[in-house]
Design a protein around this motif. Sequence first.
Motif, PDB file in Angstrom:
ATOM      1  N   ALA A 162     -53.214  38.362  31.670  1.00 46.16           N
ATOM      2  CA  ALA A 162     -52.631  38.271  30.325  1.00 46.16           C
ATOM      3  C   ALA A 162     -52.290  36.828  30.008  1.00 46.16           C
ATOM      4  O   ALA A 162     -51.993  36.028  30.903  1.00 46.16           O
ATOM      5  N   ILE A 163     -52.346  36.506  28.706  1.00 48.66           N
ATOM      6  CA  ILE A 163     -51.946  35.196  28.184  1.00 48.66           C
ATOM      7  C   ILE A 163     -50.981  35.457  27.027  1.00 48.66           C
ATOM      8  O   ILE A 163     -51.407  35.585  25.877  1.00 48.66           O
ATOM      9  N   PRO A 164     -49.689  35.594  27.303  1.00 49.03           N
ATOM     10  CA  PRO A 164     -48.742  35.815  26.203  1.00 49.03           C
ATOM     11  C   PRO A 164     -48.725  34.641  25.234  1.00 49.03           C
ATOM     12  O   PRO A 164     -49.159  33.531  25.560  1.00 49.03           O
ATOM     13  N   GLU A 165     -48.193  34.886  24.039  1.00 49.73           N
ATOM     14  CA  GLU A 165     -48.116  33.807  23.063  1.00 49.73           C
ATOM     15  C   GLU A 165     -47.171  32.722  23.570  1.00 49.73           C
ATOM     16  O   GLU A 165     -46.191  33.019  24.261  1.00 49.73           O
ATOM     17  N   PRO A 166     -47.460  31.458  23.272  1.00 50.86           N
ATOM     18  CA  PRO A 166     -46.550  30.386  23.676  1.00 50.86           C
ATOM     19  C   PRO A 166     -45.169  30.604  23.056  1.00 50.86           C
ATOM     20  O   PRO A 166     -45.046  31.007  21.903  1.00 50.86           O
ATOM     21  N   ALA A 167     -44.144  30.337  23.829  1.00 53.42           N
ATOM     22  CA  ALA A 167     -42.785  30.519  23.322  1.00 53.42           C
ATOM     23  C   ALA A 167     -41.844  29.574  24.047  1.00 53.42           C
ATOM     24  O   ALA A 167     -41.942  29.401  25.264  1.00 53.42           O
ATOM     25  N   ALA A 168     -40.951  28.944  23.276  1.00 51.98           N
ATOM     26  CA  ALA A 168     -39.948  28.074  23.886  1.00 51.98           C
ATOM     27  C   ALA A 168     -38.912  28.888  24.642  1.00 51.98           C
ATOM     28  O   ALA A 168     -38.271  28.400  25.570  1.00 51.98           O
ATOM     29  N   ASP A 169     -38.768  30.145  24.248  1.00 49.42           N
ATOM     30  CA  ASP A 169     -37.797  31.043  24.877  1.00 49.42           C
ATOM     31  C   ASP A 169     -38.418  31.636  26.137  1.00 49.42           C
ATOM     32  O   ASP A 169     -39.232  32.568  26.066  1.00 49.42           O
ATOM     33  N   LEU A 170     -38.055  31.101  27.311  1.00 46.08           N
ATOM     34  CA  LEU A 170     -38.644  31.592  28.558  1.00 46.08           C
ATOM     35  C   LEU A 170     -38.243  33.032  28.853  1.00 46.08           C
ATOM     36  O   LEU A 170     -38.936  33.732  29.584  1.00 46.08           O
ATOM     37  N   ALA A 171     -37.122  33.480  28.264  1.00 45.33           N
ATOM     38  CA  ALA A 171     -36.726  34.881  28.453  1.00 45.33           C
ATOM     39  C   ALA A 171     -37.755  35.806  27.812  1.00 45.33           C
ATOM     40  O   ALA A 171     -38.080  36.873  28.359  1.00 45.33           O
ATOM     41  N   LEU A 172     -38.297  35.402  26.653  1.00 51.34           N
ATOM     42  CA  LEU A 172     -39.336  36.197  26.007  1.00 51.34           C
ATOM     43  C   LEU A 172     -40.614  36.175  26.832  1.00 51.34           C
ATOM     44  O   LEU A 172     -41.257  37.214  27.026  1.00 51.34           O
ATOM     45  N   VAL A 173     -40.980  34.999  27.321  1.00 49.39           N
ATOM     46  CA  VAL A 173     -42.167  34.896  28.166  1.00 49.39           C
ATOM     47  C   VAL A 173     -42.018  35.797  29.394  1.00 49.39           C
ATOM     48  O   VAL A 173     -42.933  36.528  29.768  1.00 49.39           O
ATOM     49  N   ARG A 174     -40.844  35.740  29.995  1.00 52.47           N
ATOM     50  CA  ARG A 174     -40.606  36.556  31.191  1.00 52.47           C
ATOM     51  C   ARG A 174     -40.713  38.039  30.877  1.00 52.47           C
ATOM     52  O   ARG A 174     -41.258  38.819  31.667  1.00 52.47           O
ATOM     53  N   ALA A 175     -40.191  38.448  29.723  1.00 51.07           N
ATOM     54  CA  ALA A 175     -40.291  39.856  29.335  1.00 51.07           C
ATOM     55  C   ALA A 175     -41.744  40.285  29.169  1.00 51.07           C
ATOM     56  O   ALA A 175     -42.118  41.408  29.538  1.00 51.07           O
ATOM     57  N   ARG A 176     -42.578  39.396  28.613  1.00 55.00           N
ATOM     58  CA  ARG A 176     -44.008  39.711  28.478  1.00 55.00           C
ATOM     59  C   ARG A 176     -44.646  39.877  29.852  1.00 55.00           C
ATOM     60  O   ARG A 176     -45.408  40.812  30.094  1.00 55.00           O
ATOM     61  N   PHE A 177     -44.363  38.936  30.749  1.00 51.32           N
ATOM     62  CA  PHE A 177     -44.919  39.023  32.093  1.00 51.32           C
ATOM     63  C   PHE A 177     -44.448  40.303  32.794  1.00 51.32           C
ATOM     64  O   PHE A 177     -45.220  40.972  33.483  1.00 51.32           O
ATOM     65  N   ARG A 178     -43.182  40.630  32.615  1.00 53.85           N
ATOM     66  CA  ARG A 178     -42.635  41.828  33.264  1.00 53.85           C
ATOM     67  C   ARG A 178     -43.350  43.082  32.765  1.00 53.85           C
ATOM     68  O   ARG A 178     -43.643  43.989  33.545  1.00 53.85           O
ATOM     69  N   ALA A 179     -43.648  43.124  31.478  1.00 50.67           N
ATOM     70  CA  ALA A 179     -44.339  44.293  30.922  1.00 50.67           C
ATOM     71  C   ALA A 179     -45.729  44.456  31.536  1.00 50.67           C
ATOM     72  O   ALA A 179     -46.169  45.580  31.816  1.00 50.67           O
ATOM     73  N   VAL A 180     -46.433  43.339  31.747  1.00 49.38           N
ATOM     74  CA  VAL A 180     -47.750  43.428  32.380  1.00 49.38           C
ATOM     75  C   VAL A 180     -47.606  43.871  33.828  1.00 49.38           C
ATOM     76  O   VAL A 180     -48.380  44.700  34.320  1.00 49.38           O
ATOM     77  N   ARG A 181     -46.605  43.316  34.524  1.00 47.47           N
ATOM     78  CA  ARG A 181     -46.405  43.715  35.925  1.00 47.47           C
ATOM     79  C   ARG A 181     -46.085  45.207  36.029  1.00 47.47           C
ATOM     80  O   ARG A 181     -46.607  45.901  36.924  1.00 47.47           O
ATOM     81  N   GLU A 182     -45.270  45.711  35.141  1.00 51.20           N
ATOM     82  CA  GLU A 182     -44.922  47.136  35.200  1.00 51.20           C
ATOM     83  C   GLU A 182     -46.156  48.001  34.953  1.00 51.20           C
ATOM     84  O   GLU A 182     -46.341  49.045  35.598  1.00 51.20           O
ATOM     85  N   LEU A 183     -47.024  47.569  34.048  1.00 48.32           N
ATOM     86  CA  LEU A 183     -48.276  48.283  33.805  1.00 48.32           C
ATOM     87  C   LEU A 183     -49.160  48.237  35.046  1.00 48.32           C
ATOM     88  O   LEU A 183     -49.738  49.251  35.461  1.00 48.32           O
ATOM     89  N   TYR A 184     -49.242  47.080  35.653  1.00 48.88           N
ATOM     90  CA  TYR A 184     -50.005  46.888  36.893  1.00 48.88           C
ATOM     91  C   TYR A 184     -49.486  47.822  37.990  1.00 48.88           C
ATOM     92  O   TYR A 184     -50.270  48.488  38.701  1.00 48.88           O
ATOM     93  N   GLU A 185     -48.179  47.887  38.133  1.00 53.37           N
ATOM     94  CA  GLU A 185     -47.594  48.725  39.180  1.00 53.37           C
ATOM     95  C   GLU A 185     -47.818  50.209  38.905  1.00 53.37           C
ATOM     96  O   GLU A 185     -48.043  51.002  39.837  1.00 53.37           O
ATOM     97  N   ARG A 186     -47.791  50.610  37.637  1.00 57.74           N
ATOM     98  CA  ARG A 186     -48.078  52.011  37.306  1.00 57.74           C
ATOM     99  C   ARG A 186     -49.515  52.379  37.677  1.00 57.74           C
ATOM    100  O   ARG A 186     -49.776  53.455  38.210  1.00 57.74           O
ATOM    101  N   LEU A 187     -50.424  51.469  37.410  1.00 60.49           N
ATOM    102  CA  LEU A 187     -51.828  51.736  37.745  1.00 60.49           C
ATOM    103  C   LEU A 187     -52.021  51.822  39.254  1.00 60.49           C
ATOM    104  O   LEU A 187     -52.768  52.672  39.752  1.00 60.49           O
ATOM    105  N   ARG A 188     -51.355  50.960  39.989  1.00 57.96           N
ATOM    106  CA  ARG A 188     -51.433  51.030  41.456  1.00 57.96           C
ATOM    107  C   ARG A 188     -50.850  52.350  41.962  1.00 57.96           C
ATOM    108  O   ARG A 188     -51.393  52.969  42.887  1.00 57.96           O
TER     109      ARG A 188
END
Length: 237
Positions: A162-188
Amino acid sequence: MEAVADNLQAVRERIARAARAAGREPGAIRLVAVSKMQPPAAVAQAARAGQRAFGENYVQEAVAKMDALADLDLEWHLVGPVQSNKTRAAAERFDCVQTVASERIARRLCEQRPERRRPLDVLVQVNISGEASKSGVAPARVPALVRAVAALPRLRLRGLMAIPEPAADLALVRARFRAVRELYERLRAEGFALDTLSLGMSDDLEVAIAEGATLVRVGRAIFGPRRAARASALPPS
């Protein structure tokens, strides 16, 4: 060009620090050096410093570099969108395609992967931000695409990118990454043998590693601004 080796070492140190801060082993995170718009000489410099995996956005540009650097035995990842008219070259020349976003493209890659080569590693690209301008498949459609790709014999499904949208707010970036990780873990958890979560670039690799990335794609922090390399990376017009 000497700066490339120094920059590469600095990025490796960033990865190691981020991994330790997250309670992870640094060796669990792979680095793909994104060499888009960089000349073959810069790639060779990184290779001499021990980097083996390189990412390219454009198939034609990448193939020229592959030919120029064939004696270095490098690993090539396609990290840009897969165009329908470039699937044959992508299937024939790359080691991994990180941007599969449709069953149609996946089937073309499968059909065009040479029998003499091992199955092509692929990642499904997730459009986690919902941006119309971004490639990737919506999160809700990822499981169906993963099932379809996993069934194709000349492809080896490795995980998500995934390539989330650029954001100065790292909390938003982290939330995007977390959502992909949770999807990844569900698939596993559903039984898919996934081992690669491709997240994070020059500005946010620490956040990506904290959220479970197993692969980061770094260009500017290694090679410098692409704008400076554009003239030397492209053939004369």
